[in-house]
Design an enzyme around this catalytic site. Sequence first.
Site, mmCIF file in Angstrom:
data_model
loop_
_atom_site.group_PDB
_atom_site.id
_atom_site.type_symbol
_atom_site.label_atom_id
_atom_site.label_comp_id
_atom_site.label_asym_id
_atom_site.label_seq_id
_atom_site.Cartn_x
_atom_site.Cartn_y
_atom_site.Cartn_z
ATOM 1 N N LYS A 186 -8.536 25.340 63.275
ATOM 2 C CA LYS A 186 -8.719 24.509 62.205
ATOM 3 C C LYS A 186 -9.546 23.339 62.687
ATOM 4 O O LYS A 186 -9.913 23.146 63.943
ATOM 5 C CB LYS A 186 -7.134 23.802 61.960
ATOM 6 C CG LYS A 186 -6.362 24.767 61.380
ATOM 7 C CD LYS A 186 -6.681 25.476 60.170
ATOM 8 C CE LYS A 186 -5.689 26.099 59.447
ATOM 9 N NZ LYS A 186 -5.004 27.316 60.054
HETATM 10 C C1 LIG Z 1 -4.487 26.019 52.903
HETATM 11 C C2 LIG Z 1 -3.847 26.219 54.013
HETATM 12 N N1 LIG Z 1 -2.432 25.796 54.001
HETATM 13 C C3 LIG Z 1 -1.629 25.850 54.829
HETATM 14 C C4 LIG Z 1 -1.717 26.681 56.024
HETATM 15 C C5 LIG Z 1 -0.647 26.818 56.942
HETATM 16 O O1 LIG Z 1 -1.062 26.267 58.191
HETATM 17 P P1 LIG Z 1 -0.201 26.879 59.583
HETATM 18 O O2 LIG Z 1 -0.901 27.985 60.061
HETATM 19 O O3 LIG Z 1 -0.247 25.728 60.605
HETATM 20 O O4 LIG Z 1 1.228 27.290 59.214
HETATM 21 C C6 LIG Z 1 -3.073 27.327 56.055
HETATM 22 C C7 LIG Z 1 -3.429 28.181 57.479
HETATM 23 O O5 LIG Z 1 -4.377 28.656 57.571
HETATM 24 C C8 LIG Z 1 -3.785 27.012 55.385
HETATM 25 O O6 LIG Z 1 -5.302 27.626 55.332
#
Ligand SMILES: Cc1ncc(COP(=O)(O)O)c(C=O)c1O
Length: 375
Positions: A186
Amino acid sequence: MIEFFPPDIFEGDHETLFEIIREIGLAPEQRFILGDHTARFERELALNLGVADVVACSSGTSALTLILHAMGVGPGDEVIVAAFGCAPLAATVVNLGATPVFADIDPWTMVIDPSDAEACVTERTKVLLPAHVFSVMADMPRLREIAERHGLRLVEDSAVAQGAVLDGRPAGLWGEAGLYSFVQVKSFGTAGEGGVVVTDDPELARAVRMLRNHGQDGRRRFLHHVIGYNSRFDEIQAAFQLHRLPGLPQRLERRARIADYYAERFAGLAEHGVLAPPPGRNGRCYYVYTLLTERRDALRDHLARQGIAGHVYYPRPLPAQAAFAGYAPAGRRWPAAEQASRRALSIPVHPLLTDAQAERIADAVCTFASGPGRP
Ligand SMILES: Cc1ncc(COP(=O)(O)O)c(C=O)c1O
């Protein structure tokens, strides 16, 4: 080979990371979660963003769950999400016993289409949950207005948009709460998992803070005011993110410059059937840079032959995934989401790309667009 995500993303930080592990690992207090580093990280991020509160937790998915839970989302409630995006958008809703309602997307920017989102509102709708996914923020002014008019809660999934600013307001601060994910790839990735909830609502922040640690209030252990989760934040990650925070604007700027360069190189490719995202800096975080073409698989193969890795997010719309098929009303179609899942190809835009690599990637895309097989 030009990788899609750089394997050496933390190369310049290795010594600091090892030092942090040593320091926290050998400290007399032996505090590995929710300690002083986490508290300082939350304060610095809040100051940096100009937001009232930041609550660090175990992932972006968990951040979304904590927000929706704190808002009382549960059985009988509907949450409007885009039909194209990552699984947690719908999975967090389902795991709370509520129903995801899928709205179609804008065919170019691939974020939720406000008109279709509004058409999905029923008397059971509790939350409008737009996500900023392919480097372009959702149309937050319109979505805000829709949420206000229908009395909906507005939550912003800004998991991959940390650093984007729309009309002077950062991604994450347009709704009642937002979130960021710190998974390695990210824009503010870390060497592990993590996330934060950001909000200007002190009551919501208090509820989220309790939920992240089994419903305790942080003053006395083993007094549980509500049923919560284990979503605690790691001290090593907190110290590492504090170390990486000052360099974030520079890394975001590098991504944006590469995107500016791509935008310039790809401006004339639409007539050859390769569409670049709308150019610009307002409401943008170049976490990914995504092209649209009917010849997506051919473009991916062409890039691969030149030693360039592309990435397909996402090969199917959410309601077409087996996991969420039960939430896809019979006969309902999402034409823009279906088209995006066939056409989208993301190309490398990470901050460690050199100018020469960006040029090689742009050359390869341009050669493909003007080569045999173009429409
Ligand atoms: C738009 C979006 N929301 C939520 C998430 C979830 O994040 P995490 O992978 O830290 O749980 C992601 C992960 O890729 C995402 O792209």
